[in-house]
Structures are given as C-alpha cells and as structure tokens.
Write a protein that holds these residues in place. Sequence first.
Motif, PDB file in Angstrom:
ATOM      1  N   TRP A 147       0.735  -1.067   0.052  1.00  0.00           N
ATOM      2  CA  TRP A 147      -0.214   0.134  -0.138  1.00  0.00           C
ATOM      3  C   TRP A 147       0.830   1.021  -0.023  1.00  0.00           C
ATOM      4  N   LEU A 148       2.331   1.451   0.773  1.00  0.00           N
ATOM      5  CA  LEU A 148       2.841   2.476   1.082  1.00  0.00           C
ATOM      6  C   LEU A 148       2.774   2.597  -0.789  1.00  0.00           C
ATOM      7  N   VAL A 149       3.485   1.577  -1.610  1.00  0.00           N
ATOM      8  CA  VAL A 149       4.231   1.749  -3.088  1.00  0.00           C
ATOM      9  C   VAL A 149       3.741   2.517  -3.815  1.00  0.00           C
ATOM     10  N   VAL A 150       1.867   2.194  -3.656  1.00  0.00           N
ATOM     11  CA  VAL A 150       0.713   2.627  -4.543  1.00  0.00           C
ATOM     12  C   VAL A 150       0.490   3.816  -3.516  1.00  0.00           C
TER      13      VAL A 150
ATOM     14  N   ILE B 204      -7.530   8.977  -1.840  1.00  0.00           N
ATOM     15  CA  ILE B 204      -8.526   8.981  -0.973  1.00  0.00           C
ATOM     16  C   ILE B 204      -8.770   8.011  -0.178  1.00  0.00           C
ATOM     17  N   ASP B 205      -9.269   6.813  -1.840  1.00  0.00           N
ATOM     18  CA  ASP B 205      -9.445   5.381  -1.152  1.00  0.00           C
ATOM     19  C   ASP B 205      -8.649   4.860  -0.711  1.00  0.00           C
ATOM     20  N   TYR B 206      -7.390   4.351  -1.027  1.00  0.00           N
ATOM     21  CA  TYR B 206      -6.285   4.044  -0.147  1.00  0.00           C
ATOM     22  C   TYR B 206      -5.432   4.480   0.110  1.00  0.00           C
ATOM     23  N   LYS B 207      -5.170   6.037   0.659  1.00  0.00           N
ATOM     24  CA  LYS B 207      -4.547   6.204   2.484  1.00  0.00           C
ATOM     25  C   LYS B 207      -4.871   5.949   3.350  1.00  0.00           C
TER      26      LYS B 207
ATOM     27  N   ALA C 210      -3.263   2.999   5.770  1.00  0.00           N
ATOM     28  CA  ALA C 210      -3.624   3.224   7.634  1.00  0.00           C
ATOM     29  C   ALA C 210      -3.710   1.820   8.378  1.00  0.00           C
ATOM     30  N   VAL C 211      -4.707   1.370   8.234  1.00  0.00           N
ATOM     31  CA  VAL C 211      -5.051   0.117   8.468  1.00  0.00           C
ATOM     32  C   VAL C 211      -4.183  -0.758   8.363  1.00  0.00           C
ATOM     33  N   ALA C 212      -3.398  -0.839   7.722  1.00  0.00           N
ATOM     34  CA  ALA C 212      -2.220  -2.161   7.795  1.00  0.00           C
ATOM     35  C   ALA C 212      -0.987  -1.467   7.976  1.00  0.00           C
ATOM     36  N   ARG C 213      -0.720  -0.375   8.189  1.00  0.00           N
ATOM     37  CA  ARG C 213       0.283   0.179   9.160  1.00  0.00           C
ATOM     38  C   ARG C 213      -0.233  -0.607  10.312  1.00  0.00           C
TER      39      ARG C 213
END
Length: 587
Positions: free
Chosen positions: A373-376, A398-401, A405-408
């Motif tokens: 997700w960070l790469v995206v 707006i959708d990916y951030k 955050a959840v994954a982090r």
Amino acid sequence: MKVAVQQEDLQLLAKTLQEQLLVEVSTAEVFEVKCAVNKDGLMILTQHASDVIVDAQLIFAVIEEVLQSLAPQKKQRVQCFLRVFGEQLPYAKCFLALKQTERWGDGGMEGWGVEEAGEAISYSSSSSALTYSPSIDGAEEEELFDPFADVPNLSALKPGFQVKPILLGAALLGIVVLGGGAYFLTRPCVMSECKEIQNAEEVKTKSPQLMRHAKSEKELLAIQQQLAAASTALNIIPSWSPRYQVSKELKASLSGRSEKISQVVMALQTASLATQKVQTPAYSLEELQARQHLWRQAIAPLEAISSSSELYGLVQGKLLNYRVHLHAVNQQIFTEEKWLKKLTAAKAVAVAAEKRQATAKSLNDWQKVQSTWLVVVNTLNTIPRTSAGYQEAQKLLIDYKPKLAVARDRATKERFAVKSYQQALSTANQAKVYQQQNQWQAAATYWDQALQTAKQISEDSLYYTQAQSLIEPYSAALKQAQEKVQVVSSLQQTRTDLDKTCINGIRICTFSVDNAGIIVRLTAEYDQIRQNNLANPYSENSDTAVDVTNHLQILREALAVISDNANVSLFLYDSQGQVIYTRTLGG
C-alpha cells in the motif's frame, strides 16, 4: 656618441633585413646580414654557408623591397654584397641608386622610389665579367670590406633581441644621416609614434583584468566594444609597414578575446530567455523540451571555458545556477513522460495489496501488505499537479490512504508483539546467566523485566498465546531470585559487622563468610600480644593481661551476636589454627 648610435642603428637595420629574409627565402635560416656606412653611403653584406645554394637576385630583390619602404632626401647610393662564411671577398654584388619620386601627401607631392635606368640597379656575380671592375684588385676588395670587420654577428646579440617597430624609423634615419644620406619611412605607424598599436597594446593589457572582474553581460559588452575599436584602428597599418606583423598579432589576440566574450554573452542571453520562460508553468512535453534545449545552449559554451580563462570566475558563478535549472527541466520531462505509466502501475499494485490484506496471517504478511500500500500511495503522490493524471491520482489516494493506515497499524502491533516476545526470551536468558554467577540482585531484576515484557503482548496479537506460556516459569524464577537477594543482603551485613569487629587499633582477626558459616582467625600480631601478657601477668603493665583476656571474651560475645543475626555457625581460631571458640546453629 655618434659612432655608438650609428652602430646600434646598423644592427637594427641588419636585424630587420634578416627577419625579412626569413619570411621570403626558404633557406634564410642560414643567412647573416651586416650593415656598415662609408663616405659613399650604406653597405649591406649578406653571408651564408658554403653548402647552401642561393638565388642572388632573389636576395637582392628582398633587400630592395625593404629599402623601398625607405626614402632618401636626396639621391643615395647603396651597395649590397653576397659572401660565403669564411671567405674574404664577396662573390656577388648589387648597386642600388635611389632617387626622389612623386606620391600624394598631405601638402603636395612627396616620396621616393628606385630608378632602374642610368643609375639603375645592377647585379653581378663571380661567374660573369661584371663581378668586379678591372681597376679593383684583390687588395682593394679586401679594403672595401674592412668596415664589416668590427660589425657584431646577429647570432651573438643578446638572447631574445627583437626589433621594436617604433625604433626602426629613428634607427634608419640615423644611419643615412651619419652615412651621408637620409632615409625615412613612407607609411603610417613607421616614422612617428603609432598610437593605434599603443592603444591596442594597452587594451590587450587591461582587458584580462576587466574580463576577470566583469559581473554582468553589460560589462562584457563594454569590454568587447573596446576590443573591437582597438582592432579596427589597426586596419590603417599597411602590410609593408615594419609594424604590420605586430599589428596582425595584436588583432588576432584582440579578436580571440572578443570571440570568447561573444560566446559567453550569447550563453548569458540564451539563459536569460530560458529564465523568462521558467516563470510560467509548462503544460506540455513539447514546451518542456524547448526549455531544455535553451538551457543546454546556455551551458555548453560556458563549460568550454577553462580554469585559466579570465572569464572562468563569472562562468562558474552562472554554471551552477544554469545546471540546476536544466536538472529541474529534465526532471519535469521525465515525470511528464512517465506519469501515465506510474498511474497504471499504481492501480495494479493496489489490487495486489487488497488480496494480501485479505489473507494476512503473520507479521511478515502484514508487513508485505503495508509495504504494498505504501508503494501505491507514494507512486500516486509523485504525479505532479501540472500533469494530466493529477486529478485521477488524487481521487485514488482518498480510497487508498485509509487502507494503508489499517495495514500500518496492524503491522506495527504485530511487530511490537514479536519484539516483546523476543525481548522477554533474551532478558530471561540473561537472568539465568546472573543466577549462575550468584549475582542474585541482577538476576532478580532481569527476571522481573522478562515477566513484565511478556505480560505486555496484546491479546489480539499472533504471539499472545506463546507469551502467556512464559509468565508462570518467569514468576517462579523471580521469587527464587528475590529470596536469594535477601540471603546475600544478610551475608553482606555480616561481613560489614565482622570487618568492624576485627579492627580495634590493630588488625585483630580475619574472616570468611559463606553458607556453611563464619570462620574467624586471630592475627599473629594479636596472638603475640595476648601470649606476652599471659606469660608475664605481673609486669609493670600487669593491667594489660587483664585487658587482653577481657578483650578476647568481648570479641567472642560480639562474634556470637553476628552469628545469631546471620543464622550461621561460628568458628574462631587462633593464628596457629587452633580452635578457640565454636558456635553452631541453635547453640
């Protein structure tokens, strides 16, 4: 004084003729010219090596051409001779008769020329009947060349000797005046001071410093105008002037500096145009490429300026700024060319991230989800505001951030659990080491740290169950270590009490303490005092025996108290190892 001046002028004329021969005659490097004056006029002797074949007429023609730039005030006779080095007599001679001719001047007709009729130029050589007059014998010919005997060779002159054009006119005038005639130059910048050359040399001398201190395009243009004006002024000097070569070299030098300035000025003007364009944003790849071309045109000529150039300081100050601008344009072009590929790639990576997140079951899985997700997000953030894909990228962010955050958060929680579990194990291992070394205070501290670390692992962590299995054994180990700490603390107090008891002015006893009990030994010094007083109790110091006996009793009582407090046995020995007193546990 006149003789000295004449000799200097003759050397100057000879040097001038020899330099002209170097230009006109291919074998002139082996020639030597000497000049002398007698009552009949000017004599010129040209010498060469015996193995050199020369064209006498060509030699005389070159001398004539030089003398033709001179003019007598009245008819003048010039004798020219050719001779082989080492020979007494010449093998060829030439007679020049110069007379006044007409030319236009400032106030009327003036000037001179060479007449080729009657008293015209005539040539003769040793191979013809015209070599010498029958009335002149060998003795007369030898006497004729006596004036050259004391003339110094040009090769023996001071190294670096050069003919200064400004002195040539005066020197030639001195020659002909002292020799019975008068010569002067007939072209500009020969007879009088040459202001054009003086000005050009002054500009040449001052221009490097001006160029070195120039700070702007305006200052460079002003210097270039000075160079151009000085160079143009030199055009009035004719090719036959003795100063023509100097003027030619000056023009080349001034032109070279002007050309360098032109390159720098053009680069500065190009950079100025590029700077103007940078003030407004570019909305197309073509516009960015045009700006890139301008910066490259500005940089290339400046990079060619060497560190030894007078313009190096100005150039280096500009180059850094220009390179920064060029780099910025290059980056913009690269980004604009790649934005669509980045946008497409970000979408594909986002699909992979969602799949990994749905199946994550370990710290490694969650770390991969987070990094994906960070790469995206980072890829989408790199798309510039001026790019056509900027708006779409912002919508996707707006959708990916939130997903990032959840994954982090989950990855952070699992990372903390793993770190805590490993830290608990490591701390427990260190506690065991201290325990083996009977360092119970340190062991208790580490057992407590290991226990608390295991308790911190969250219930929803993948390592929670493993951490719970550590709590019971770590608690038991901590309790045992704390009990040992109490025992050690008691023993330490016992040692402190014994140390105070065994010293009373002198060292009375030594001791050792362990779990088996307290062992005390009287010192030899104390035993000696005790025995001396026992052997002679009625001496002058008879009170000492009573004191020693009383002291030993007091010592036993003090040691008994220490033994009771420590709850360990006591063994008291004299210095010879004989038991004096024992006290066992409960005794």
